[in-house]
Every structure is written in structure tokens, then in C-alpha cells.
Design an enzyme around this catalytic site. Structure first.
Site, PDB file in Angstrom:
ATOM      1  N   ASN A   1      74.836  54.006  21.854  1.00 49.01           N
ATOM      2  CA  ASN A   1      75.003  52.683  22.451  1.00 49.01           C
ATOM      3  C   ASN A   1      73.942  51.681  21.987  1.00 49.01           C
ATOM      4  O   ASN A   1      74.172  50.482  22.002  1.00 49.01           O
ATOM      5  CB  ASN A   1      74.956  52.865  23.980  1.00 49.01           C
ATOM      6  CG  ASN A   1      74.798  51.565  24.742  1.00 49.01           C
ATOM      7  OD1 ASN A   1      75.744  50.789  24.858  1.00 49.01           O
ATOM      8  ND2 ASN A   1      73.590  51.303  25.249  1.00 49.01           N
TER       9      ASN A   1
ATOM     10  N   LYS B   1      78.361  47.373  13.166  1.00 48.14           N
ATOM     11  CA  LYS B   1      79.517  47.707  14.008  1.00 48.14           C
ATOM     12  C   LYS B   1      80.693  48.233  13.187  1.00 48.14           C
ATOM     13  O   LYS B   1      81.387  49.163  13.605  1.00 48.14           O
ATOM     14  CB  LYS B   1      79.923  46.492  14.849  1.00 48.14           C
ATOM     15  CG  LYS B   1      78.855  46.069  15.862  1.00 48.14           C
ATOM     16  CD  LYS B   1      78.400  47.247  16.709  1.00 48.14           C
ATOM     17  CE  LYS B   1      77.420  46.897  17.802  1.00 48.14           C
ATOM     18  NZ  LYS B   1      76.937  48.070  18.531  1.00 48.14           N
TER      19      LYS B   1
ATOM     20  N   ASP C   1      62.761  56.883  20.251  1.00 51.49           N
ATOM     21  CA  ASP C   1      63.004  55.882  19.209  1.00 51.49           C
ATOM     22  C   ASP C   1      64.008  56.519  18.275  1.00 51.49           C
ATOM     23  O   ASP C   1      63.655  57.383  17.456  1.00 51.49           O
ATOM     24  CB  ASP C   1      61.704  55.542  18.476  1.00 51.49           C
ATOM     25  CG  ASP C   1      61.959  54.588  17.314  1.00 51.49           C
ATOM     26  OD1 ASP C   1      63.135  54.222  17.094  1.00 51.49           O
ATOM     27  OD2 ASP C   1      60.988  54.219  16.627  1.00 51.49           O
TER      28      ASP C   1
ATOM     29  N   ILE D   1      72.687  58.780  26.742  1.00 50.37           N
ATOM     30  CA  ILE D   1      73.076  57.406  26.393  1.00 50.37           C
ATOM     31  C   ILE D   1      71.906  56.776  25.653  1.00 50.37           C
ATOM     32  O   ILE D   1      70.829  56.561  26.237  1.00 50.37           O
ATOM     33  CB  ILE D   1      73.344  56.554  27.657  1.00 50.37           C
ATOM     34  CG1 ILE D   1      74.297  57.257  28.608  1.00 50.37           C
ATOM     35  CG2 ILE D   1      73.861  55.164  27.276  1.00 50.37           C
ATOM     36  CD1 ILE D   1      74.276  56.666  30.024  1.00 50.37           C
TER      37      ILE D   1
HETATM   38  N1  LIG Z   1      76.568  42.958  25.907  1.00 54.42           N
HETATM   39  C1  LIG Z   1      77.705  42.654  25.305  1.00 54.42           C
HETATM   40  O1  LIG Z   1      78.342  41.635  25.589  1.00 54.42           O
HETATM   41  C2  LIG Z   1      78.251  43.571  24.238  1.00 54.42           C
HETATM   42  C3  LIG Z   1      79.516  43.310  23.686  1.00 54.42           C
HETATM   43  C4  LIG Z   1      80.012  44.158  22.712  1.00 54.42           C
HETATM   44  C5  LIG Z   1      79.270  45.238  22.296  1.00 54.42           C
HETATM   45  N2  LIG Z   1      78.059  45.457  22.841  1.00 54.42           N
HETATM   46  C6  LIG Z   1      77.293  46.611  22.376  1.00 54.42           C
HETATM   47  O2  LIG Z   1      76.970  47.408  23.499  1.00 54.42           O
HETATM   48  C7  LIG Z   1      75.729  48.054  23.271  1.00 54.42           C
HETATM   49  C8  LIG Z   1      74.773  47.775  24.421  1.00 54.42           C
HETATM   50  O3  LIG Z   1      74.593  46.383  24.499  1.00 54.42           O
HETATM   51  P1  LIG Z   1      73.636  45.731  25.586  1.00 54.42           P
HETATM   52  O4  LIG Z   1      74.143  44.378  25.836  1.00 54.42           O
HETATM   53  O5  LIG Z   1      73.443  46.672  26.713  1.00 54.42           O
HETATM   54  O6  LIG Z   1      72.278  45.614  24.745  1.00 54.42           O
HETATM   55  P2  LIG Z   1      70.770  45.604  25.307  1.00 54.42           P
HETATM   56  O7  LIG Z   1      69.979  44.872  24.271  1.00 54.42           O
HETATM   57  O8  LIG Z   1      70.714  45.161  26.715  1.00 54.42           O
HETATM   58  O9  LIG Z   1      70.364  47.140  25.260  1.00 54.42           O
HETATM   59  C9  LIG Z   1      70.003  47.791  24.094  1.00 54.42           C
HETATM   60  C10 LIG Z   1      69.005  48.866  24.471  1.00 54.42           C
HETATM   61  O10 LIG Z   1      68.681  49.603  23.271  1.00 54.42           O
HETATM   62  C11 LIG Z   1      67.309  49.911  23.329  1.00 54.42           C
HETATM   63  N3  LIG Z   1      66.804  50.192  21.967  1.00 54.42           N
HETATM   64  C12 LIG Z   1      66.553  49.306  20.977  1.00 54.42           C
HETATM   65  N4  LIG Z   1      66.049  49.933  19.907  1.00 54.42           N
HETATM   66  C13 LIG Z   1      65.995  51.255  20.225  1.00 54.42           C
HETATM   67  C14 LIG Z   1      65.547  52.406  19.529  1.00 54.42           C
HETATM   68  N5  LIG Z   1      65.031  52.321  18.295  1.00 54.42           N
HETATM   69  N6  LIG Z   1      65.622  53.595  20.158  1.00 54.42           N
HETATM   70  C15 LIG Z   1      66.121  53.693  21.417  1.00 54.42           C
HETATM   71  N7  LIG Z   1      66.535  52.630  22.131  1.00 54.42           N
HETATM   72  C16 LIG Z   1      66.486  51.427  21.534  1.00 54.42           C
HETATM   73  C17 LIG Z   1      66.665  48.674  23.931  1.00 54.42           C
HETATM   74  O11 LIG Z   1      65.371  48.951  24.457  1.00 54.42           O
HETATM   75  C18 LIG Z   1      67.680  48.310  25.015  1.00 54.42           C
HETATM   76  O12 LIG Z   1      67.384  48.921  26.250  1.00 54.42           O
HETATM   77  C19 LIG Z   1      75.229  47.554  21.921  1.00 54.42           C
HETATM   78  O13 LIG Z   1      75.620  48.457  20.909  1.00 54.42           O
HETATM   79  C20 LIG Z   1      75.961  46.254  21.757  1.00 54.42           C
HETATM   80  O14 LIG Z   1      76.094  45.868  20.409  1.00 54.42           O
HETATM   81  C21 LIG Z   1      77.531  44.666  23.804  1.00 54.42           C
END
Ligand SMILES: NC(=O)c1ccc[n+]([C@@H]2O[C@H](COP(=O)([O-])OP(=O)(O)OC[C@H]3O[C@@H](n4cnc5c(N)ncnc54)[C@H](O)[C@@H]3O)[C@@H](O)[C@H]2O)c1
Length: 278
Positions: free
Chosen positions: A97, A193, A70, A17
Site C-alpha cells: 500500500n 502505479k 523501510d 499492510i
Molecule cells: N488517498 C487517495 O486518494 C488515493 C487514491 C488512489 C490510490 N491511493 C493509493 O493508496 C495508497 C495509500 O495512500 P494514502 O493516501 O494512505 O497515502 P499516505 O501518504 O497517507 O500513506 C502512505 C504511508 O506510507 C508510508 N511510507 C512512505 N515511505 C515508506 C517506506 N519507505 N517504508 C514504509 N512505509 C513508507 C508513509 O509513512 C505513510 O504512512 C498509496 O499507494 C496511494 O497511491 C490513494
């Protein structure tokens, strides 16, 4: 004979993930554990990845890995793959994700906010797309290639309801700020997206004959203590009249990464309380 419910099991399957230490990443990991799989939390925030993996391992009494990655660089993604190979024979499931989703904040009332399209900085454009799109491309290349060689595997791209519709900028408006100075949802979120859905369809057809299925999940916003006024404006756009609960995507995740969805590829499953049908 396998029962319909048995098809949701992923016992012993290894799932990477990306962004696994984030808000929803941990929930995807819980879904994988619930269904018998082994989650690997790959995250640029190594400390959080290790901590969350250890917490999940304690909670479920099962193996969970946290690994630094990364995903914007091919070297780091290859290193992630090598580290997975130190522990497991294969990675069976990839969940793309990780994404940048900077919150649209109250800006100064007298200057143009960076999020507005006319002044949107190209550094932020590049940064957001490198995580949200290039990261998914690189991870799919490295892990998908191995899946195609083995003739089995599943890739799930986490898109958004904003991968289907444009953002309704009215919900981000602040009182007392003129139209030209209102902060907006960044263009990069829409582009990343929608792009992920394109990647989903491309790879679904590209690897259809190699036993690799590729689908997208388009979740609506999850309630996470956002300001009441914002929640009110957003939920007015949602037929079910509320944001999602943090655990509400878990069954869909299991469906999409298991044999329960064996006849599904190239599709986008929209779970948004009905927002995109209004
Ligand atoms: N939270 C919501 O309401 C929501 C709704 C629709 C879609 N989404 C999508 O779900 C997914 C997860 O969302 P979330 O709310 O958990 O976001 P979040 O910001 O909590 O988590 C994102 C994670 O990605 C990691 N990350 C960032 N850059 C990175 C890189 N270069 N390499 C590896 N890891 C990296 C961050 O450290 C973080 O842990 C995203 O794609 C988001 O767009 C979220």
C-alpha cells in the site's frame, strides 16, 4: 456448507499492510479487523505506526501491531518479516500500500516547477519508485516466498485509477501561470502505479500453482479536504460526480484478501466512480 457471506471472513489471518499508518492504511486495517483478521501496520513512520496500532487495538479490543519498516531496503523488509515471526506463525496476507504521492502544489509563477517532466529530478524519480515499486517487489519477495512455500496466501497491490489512465493535467492548473510553468502530477505516480499492475500480473501467473493469489485495487481519489476548486475539476471527470468517501474501499479490500475472491488472480479491480470509463 459455507455461505457466500462466510467467505468474506478472514478470522485469525495475519495481514501486513505497508504504509499502514497512512490515511488509507488505517482504513485497510479496519477492514481486516471487521472481517476477523489481525493487521500489522508496517510503516517508516514508527511513531505513527505504534500510535495507530494502539488506537485500533483500543477501538476493536483486538490485537493490532505497529512495526517500523523501510520497505525500500531488503534488510528492513527481512527485519519486518522476522518481527512478524516473533508474534505469529505466518503472514497470510500482504497489502502493498505504501507510496509517495506528493501533492501538486501552487508553485512560484516565474520558475519551472520540479514536477514538470523536462526537469523532473532523478533523485525524486528514484525515491518515488523505490517506495512504490521496489518496496512492493521486496515485500512480495520476502512474504510471497513464504506464502508460496506454504502453498497459500494473498497479495494485494494498491494501485490507482492513475494505474489505468494518464493524469488529466488540466485539473492541477493554476490561474495566472503560463503553460510551461504549470505544476503537474509527477510522472513517477503513473509509472509506479502502472508498474504495480504489471507486478500483479507477473506474480499472479508466477505463483498460480503455489496457491498465492495476487490482485490489484485501483482506487480513485478520496475526499480529504482538498480545495473546492480542485474537487470541482476532478469530480467533473467522474460519472458519479464525487470523490470517494474514506470508508468506501473497505468492502473491496475484504473481498480481495478473502476467499470471497478465490477465483480471482492477476486482476485489477477499478473502483473510481466511473472515471476510467469516460
Ligand atoms: N488517498 C487517495 O486518494 C488515493 C487514491 C488512489 C490510490 N491511493 C493509493 O493508496 C495508497 C495509500 O495512500 P494514502 O493516501 O494512505 O497515502 P499516505 O501518504 O497517507 O500513506 C502512505 C504511508 O506510507 C508510508 N511510507 C512512505 N515511505 C515508506 C517506506 N519507505 N517504508 C514504509 N512505509 C513508507 C508513509 O509513512 C505513510 O504512512 C498509496 O499507494 C496511494 O497511491 C490513494
Amino acid at each position: 456448507m459455507t455461505s457466500a457471506l462466510d467467505r468474506f471472513r478472514i478470522d485469525g489471518k495475519v495481514a501486513v499492510i505497508t504504509g499502514g499508518a497512512g490515511f488509507l492504511g488505517v482504513k485497510h486495517a479496519e477492514a481486516i479487523l471487521d472481517a476477523g483478521g489481525i493487521p500489522i501496520l508496517a510503516d517508516i513512520n514508527e511513531r505513527a505506526a505504534l500510535q495507530r496500532a494502539s488506537d485500533l487495538s483500543d477501538k476493536y479490543n483486538r490485537e493490532v501491531l505497529g512495526i517500523y519498516a523501510d520497505i525500500t531496503t531488503s534488510e528492513s523488509v527481512q527485519d519486518l518479516s522476522d518481527r512478524c515471526a516473533d508474534h505469529f506463525d505466518n503472514v497470510d496476507i500482504l497489502i502493498n500500500n505504501a507510496a509517495n504521492d506528493p501533492k501538486v502544489k501552487q508553485e512560484k509563477t516565474d520558475s519551472v516547477p520540479w514536477s514538470r517532466f523536462e526537469v523532473f529530478p532523478d533523485e525524486i524519480w528514484n525515491k518515488d519508485l523505490s517506495v512504490g515499486l521496489t518496496g512492493a517487489f521486496l515485500c512480495s519477495q520476502v512474504f510471497g516466498r513464504e506464502m508460496a512455500n506454504r502453498k497459500q496466501g494473498v497479495i494485494l497491490n494498491i494501485a490507482s485509477d492513475l494505474g489505468i489512465i494518464g493524469p488529466d493535467q488540466r485539473i492541477y492548473r493554476n490561474n495566472g501561470i503560463s503553460d510551461d510553468l504549470q505544476p503537474v502530477k509527477p510522472v513517477t505516480y503513473s509509472v509506479a502505479k502502472h508498474g504495480l499492475i504489471g507486478l500483479t500480473k507477473y506474480l499472479a501467473t508466477y505463483w498460480a500453482d503455489k496457491g498465492v493469489r495476487v490482485n490489484a485495487l485501483c482506487p480513485g481519489g478520496v475526499y480529504n479536504g482538498q480545495p473546492e476548486a480542485f474537487v470541482q475539476k476532478l469530480t467533473n471527470l467522474i460519472p458519479l460526480g464525487r470523490m470517494a468517501d474514506i470508508d468506501e474501499y473497505k468492502p473491496a479490500i475484504i473481498f480481495l484478501i478473502s476467499d470471497a475472491s478465490s477465483y480471482m488472480t492477476g486482476a485489477s479491480l477499478i473502483i473510481d466512480g466511473g472515471r476510467t470509463c469516460w
